[in-house]
Design a protein around this motif. Structure first.
Motif, PDB file in Angstrom:
ATOM      1  N   GLN A 109       5.122  12.317   7.036  1.00  0.00           N
ATOM      2  CA  GLN A 109       5.323  10.916   5.998  1.00  0.00           C
ATOM      3  C   GLN A 109       6.327   9.818   6.627  1.00  0.00           C
ATOM      4  OE1 GLN A 109       6.770  14.048   5.857  1.00  0.00           O
ATOM      5  NE2 GLN A 109       8.839  13.933   5.114  1.00  0.00           N
ATOM      6  N   ALA A 110       6.698  10.167   7.705  1.00  0.00           N
ATOM      7  CA  ALA A 110       7.708   9.265   8.396  1.00  0.00           C
ATOM      8  C   ALA A 110       6.780   8.573   9.700  1.00  0.00           C
ATOM      9  CB  ALA A 110       8.803   9.908   8.808  1.00  0.00           C
ATOM     10  N   SER A 111       5.800   9.096   9.784  1.00  0.00           N
ATOM     11  CA  SER A 111       5.199   8.486  11.133  1.00  0.00           C
ATOM     12  C   SER A 111       4.625   7.124  11.047  1.00  0.00           C
ATOM     13  CB  SER A 111       3.725   9.425  11.182  1.00  0.00           C
ATOM     14  OG  SER A 111       2.726   9.247  10.179  1.00  0.00           O
ATOM     15  N   PRO A 112       4.792   6.313  12.241  1.00  0.00           N
ATOM     16  CA  PRO A 112       4.383   5.103  11.860  1.00  0.00           C
ATOM     17  C   PRO A 112       3.067   4.727  11.204  1.00  0.00           C
ATOM     18  CG  PRO A 112       5.291   5.441  14.174  1.00  0.00           C
ATOM     19  CD  PRO A 112       4.985   6.749  13.389  1.00  0.00           C
ATOM     20  N   ALA A 113       2.121   5.827  11.514  1.00  0.00           N
ATOM     21  CA  ALA A 113       0.669   5.516  10.692  1.00  0.00           C
ATOM     22  C   ALA A 113       0.833   5.649   9.329  1.00  0.00           C
ATOM     23  CB  ALA A 113      -0.161   6.407  11.240  1.00  0.00           C
ATOM     24  N   TYR A 114       1.307   6.559   8.727  1.00  0.00           N
ATOM     25  CA  TYR A 114       1.736   6.561   7.413  1.00  0.00           C
ATOM     26  C   TYR A 114       2.576   5.519   6.829  1.00  0.00           C
ATOM     27  CZ  TYR A 114       1.855   8.547   2.606  1.00  0.00           C
ATOM     28  OH  TYR A 114       1.845   8.752   1.279  1.00  0.00           O
ATOM     29  N   ARG A 115       3.802   5.291   7.558  1.00  0.00           N
ATOM     30  CA  ARG A 115       4.559   4.099   7.020  1.00  0.00           C
ATOM     31  C   ARG A 115       3.807   2.823   7.107  1.00  0.00           C
ATOM     32  NH1 ARG A 115      10.313   5.065   5.193  1.00  0.00           N
ATOM     33  NH2 ARG A 115      10.563   7.169   5.560  1.00  0.00           N
ATOM     34  N   SER A 116       3.005   2.434   8.000  1.00  0.00           N
ATOM     35  CA  SER A 116       2.243   1.436   7.866  1.00  0.00           C
ATOM     36  C   SER A 116       1.215   1.181   6.454  1.00  0.00           C
ATOM     37  CB  SER A 116       1.202   1.277   8.987  1.00  0.00           C
ATOM     38  OG  SER A 116       0.000   1.986   8.869  1.00  0.00           O
ATOM     39  N   LEU A 117       1.122   2.319   5.946  1.00  0.00           N
ATOM     40  CA  LEU A 117       0.125   2.422   4.728  1.00  0.00           C
ATOM     41  C   LEU A 117       1.165   2.299   3.387  1.00  0.00           C
ATOM     42  CD1 LEU A 117      -2.415   5.337   5.250  1.00  0.00           C
ATOM     43  CD2 LEU A 117      -2.882   2.817   5.159  1.00  0.00           C
ATOM     44  N   ASN A 118       2.423   3.145   3.578  1.00  0.00           N
ATOM     45  CA  ASN A 118       3.153   3.214   2.439  1.00  0.00           C
ATOM     46  C   ASN A 118       4.646   3.265   2.972  1.00  0.00           C
ATOM     47  OD1 ASN A 118       4.833   3.936   0.376  1.00  0.00           O
ATOM     48  ND2 ASN A 118       4.006   6.049  -0.169  1.00  0.00           N
ATOM     49  N   PRO A 119       5.045   2.033   2.880  1.00  0.00           N
ATOM     50  CA  PRO A 119       6.380   1.776   3.658  1.00  0.00           C
ATOM     51  C   PRO A 119       7.741   2.886   3.200  1.00  0.00           C
ATOM     52  CG  PRO A 119       5.635  -0.384   2.961  1.00  0.00           C
ATOM     53  CD  PRO A 119       4.525   0.865   2.644  1.00  0.00           C
ATOM     54  N   GLN A 120       7.476   3.344   1.781  1.00  0.00           N
ATOM     55  CA  GLN A 120       8.331   4.296   1.321  1.00  0.00           C
ATOM     56  C   GLN A 120       8.382   5.673   1.827  1.00  0.00           C
ATOM     57  OE1 GLN A 120       8.297   4.768  -2.835  1.00  0.00           O
ATOM     58  NE2 GLN A 120      10.661   4.972  -2.963  1.00  0.00           N
ATOM     59  N   GLY A 121       7.056   5.881   2.405  1.00  0.00           N
ATOM     60  CA  GLY A 121       6.808   7.069   3.117  1.00  0.00           C
ATOM     61  C   GLY A 121       6.804   8.379   2.195  1.00  0.00           C
ATOM     62  N   PHE A 122       6.454   8.067   0.971  1.00  0.00           N
ATOM     63  CA  PHE A 122       6.186   9.454  -0.098  1.00  0.00           C
ATOM     64  C   PHE A 122       4.793   9.615  -0.315  1.00  0.00           C
ATOM     65  CE2 PHE A 122      10.442   7.931  -2.641  1.00  0.00           C
ATOM     66  CZ  PHE A 122      11.283   8.432  -1.376  1.00  0.00           C
ATOM     67  N   VAL A 123       4.653  10.843  -0.970  1.00  0.00           N
ATOM     68  CA  VAL A 123       3.407  11.134  -1.410  1.00  0.00           C
ATOM     69  C   VAL A 123       3.798  11.328  -3.022  1.00  0.00           C
ATOM     70  CG1 VAL A 123       2.492  12.028   0.680  1.00  0.00           C
ATOM     71  CG2 VAL A 123       3.721  13.528  -0.768  1.00  0.00           C
ATOM     72  N   PRO A 124       2.350  11.109  -3.676  1.00  0.00           N
ATOM     73  CA  PRO A 124       1.230  10.690  -3.364  1.00  0.00           C
ATOM     74  C   PRO A 124       0.870   9.252  -3.203  1.00  0.00           C
ATOM     75  CG  PRO A 124       1.124  11.008  -5.732  1.00  0.00           C
ATOM     76  CD  PRO A 124       2.638  11.403  -5.135  1.00  0.00           C
ATOM     77  N   ALA A 125      -0.311   8.752  -2.437  1.00  0.00           N
ATOM     78  CA  ALA A 125      -0.567   7.486  -2.547  1.00  0.00           C
ATOM     79  C   ALA A 125      -2.060   7.447  -2.683  1.00  0.00           C
ATOM     80  CB  ALA A 125      -0.173   7.026  -1.041  1.00  0.00           C
ATOM     81  N   LEU A 126      -2.802   6.651  -3.391  1.00  0.00           N
ATOM     82  CA  LEU A 126      -3.942   6.572  -3.617  1.00  0.00           C
ATOM     83  C   LEU A 126      -4.696   5.236  -3.112  1.00  0.00           C
ATOM     84  CD1 LEU A 126      -6.256   8.073  -5.228  1.00  0.00           C
ATOM     85  CD2 LEU A 126      -5.946   6.708  -7.074  1.00  0.00           C
ATOM     86  N   GLU A 127      -5.596   5.368  -2.125  1.00  0.00           N
ATOM     87  CA  GLU A 127      -6.552   4.214  -1.934  1.00  0.00           C
ATOM     88  C   GLU A 127      -7.653   4.058  -2.989  1.00  0.00           C
ATOM     89  OE1 GLU A 127      -8.032   4.158   2.023  1.00  0.00           O
ATOM     90  OE2 GLU A 127      -6.142   3.571   2.852  1.00  0.00           O
ATOM     91  N   ALA A 128      -7.943   3.108  -3.775  1.00  0.00           N
ATOM     92  CA  ALA A 128      -8.736   2.812  -4.716  1.00  0.00           C
ATOM     93  C   ALA A 128      -9.037   1.225  -4.895  1.00  0.00           C
ATOM     94  CB  ALA A 128      -8.388   3.322  -6.099  1.00  0.00           C
ATOM     95  N   ASP A 129     -10.023   0.909  -5.238  1.00  0.00           N
ATOM     96  CA  ASP A 129     -10.384  -0.419  -5.539  1.00  0.00           C
ATOM     97  C   ASP A 129      -9.895  -1.428  -4.557  1.00  0.00           C
ATOM     98  OD1 ASP A 129     -11.897   0.536  -7.626  1.00  0.00           O
ATOM     99  OD2 ASP A 129     -10.566  -0.531  -9.292  1.00  0.00           O
ATOM    100  N   GLY A 130      -9.951  -0.884  -3.332  1.00  0.00           N
ATOM    101  CA  GLY A 130      -9.432  -1.855  -2.253  1.00  0.00           C
ATOM    102  C   GLY A 130      -8.141  -2.262  -1.988  1.00  0.00           C
ATOM    103  N   GLN A 131      -7.069  -1.289  -2.828  1.00  0.00           N
ATOM    104  CA  GLN A 131      -5.636  -1.335  -2.637  1.00  0.00           C
ATOM    105  C   GLN A 131      -5.083  -0.065  -2.423  1.00  0.00           C
ATOM    106  OE1 GLN A 131      -4.015  -2.765  -6.441  1.00  0.00           O
ATOM    107  NE2 GLN A 131      -5.807  -2.031  -7.244  1.00  0.00           N
ATOM    108  N   LEU A 132      -4.065   0.028  -2.059  1.00  0.00           N
ATOM    109  CA  LEU A 132      -3.065   1.316  -1.799  1.00  0.00           C
ATOM    110  C   LEU A 132      -2.057   1.290  -2.957  1.00  0.00           C
ATOM    111  CD1 LEU A 132      -2.705   3.644  -0.045  1.00  0.00           C
ATOM    112  CD2 LEU A 132      -0.511   2.838   0.508  1.00  0.00           C
ATOM    113  N   LEU A 133      -2.247   2.277  -3.846  1.00  0.00           N
ATOM    114  CA  LEU A 133      -1.432   2.630  -4.912  1.00  0.00           C
ATOM    115  C   LEU A 133      -0.204   3.609  -4.862  1.00  0.00           C
ATOM    116  CD1 LEU A 133      -4.176   2.752  -7.788  1.00  0.00           C
ATOM    117  CD2 LEU A 133      -2.695   0.632  -7.197  1.00  0.00           C
ATOM    118  N   ILE A 134       0.994   3.257  -4.757  1.00  0.00           N
ATOM    119  CA  ILE A 134       2.091   4.168  -4.684  1.00  0.00           C
ATOM    120  C   ILE A 134       2.768   4.742  -5.924  1.00  0.00           C
ATOM    121  CG2 ILE A 134       2.214   3.488  -2.121  1.00  0.00           C
ATOM    122  CD1 ILE A 134       4.892   2.211  -3.151  1.00  0.00           C
TER     123      ILE A 134
END
Length: 214
Positions: free
Chosen positions: A38-63
């Protein structure tokens, strides 16, 4: 849909339940919290908070699971997880909030890891911390369920709502932490009734692709 998720995360668990109740399919993307992914640069680039879950849907990332579950309810309103009556909606949201705001944040992994860094904070003290705050929240929920006295197996009678979606993962986490559920028979009965439903079975931690083999 693409779900970034960890099998043992109770926040991920509640979102999996909501998705299953809505009958929605998704791609499961494991994020190993124990390995620090969750602290990796790849995941932080998706979710800056670094938490789960996150959901990609309708062209956006929801946290944040509460926000995602509310989004699901608006985007996919049937079957409804919120009752039609405004008072009932407030009541089930209150149960969910006790779990999400008052119980879960005080015993999630990062909090317990920080506690263990304190001087003289051994496993017994950490266990006492967990029992104290889980117990306080469960005491309140148990009383709310008793006072409501609805007929039916779930928090609000015969219909599954967000109250059950939040409560069941918290019960599972509490049992994993060694909490004896005997003090809260109504909560225990709700969790047992939900465990018979396919959506809850499908969402169980042990059934996820990143769960360790038995």
């Amino acid at each position: 849909m693409k779900l970034y998720n960890f099998f043992r995360s109770s926040a991920s668990y509640r979102l999996r339940i909501a998705l299953a109740l809505k009958g929605l399919d998704y791609e499961y993307v494991p994020v190993n919290l124990l390995a620090g992914e969750q602290a990796s640069p790849a995941y932080r680039s998706l979710n800056p908070q670094g938490f789960v879950p996150a959901l990609e849907a309708d062209g956006q990332l929801l946290i944040q699971s509460p926000a995602i579950i509310e989004w699901l309810e608006e985007r996919y309103p049937q079957p409804a997880l919120l009752p039609g009556d405004a008072g009932d909606r407030a009541w089930v949201r209150a149960i969910a909030a006790i779990v999400a705001c008052d119980i879960h944040p005080l015993h999630n992994g990062r909090i317990l890891a920080q506690l263990k860094k304190w001087p003289d904070c051994d496993d017994a003290r950490v266990a006492h911390w967990c029992r104290t705050w889980i117990g306080a929240g469960f005491d309140a929920i148990e009383e709310l369920l008793r006072a409501r006295a609805t007929v039916g197996p779930y928090c609000l009678g015969n219909t599954v709502t967000v109250a059950d979606v939040y409560l069941v993962p918290q019960v599972a986490s509490s049992i994993r932490l060694g909490i004896d559920m005997a003090a809260w028979p109504r909560i225990r009965d709700v969790a047992a009734a939900c465990a018979e439903l396919d959506a809850f079975k499908q969402a169980m931690p042990g059934r996820q692709i990143d769960a360790p083999a038995a």
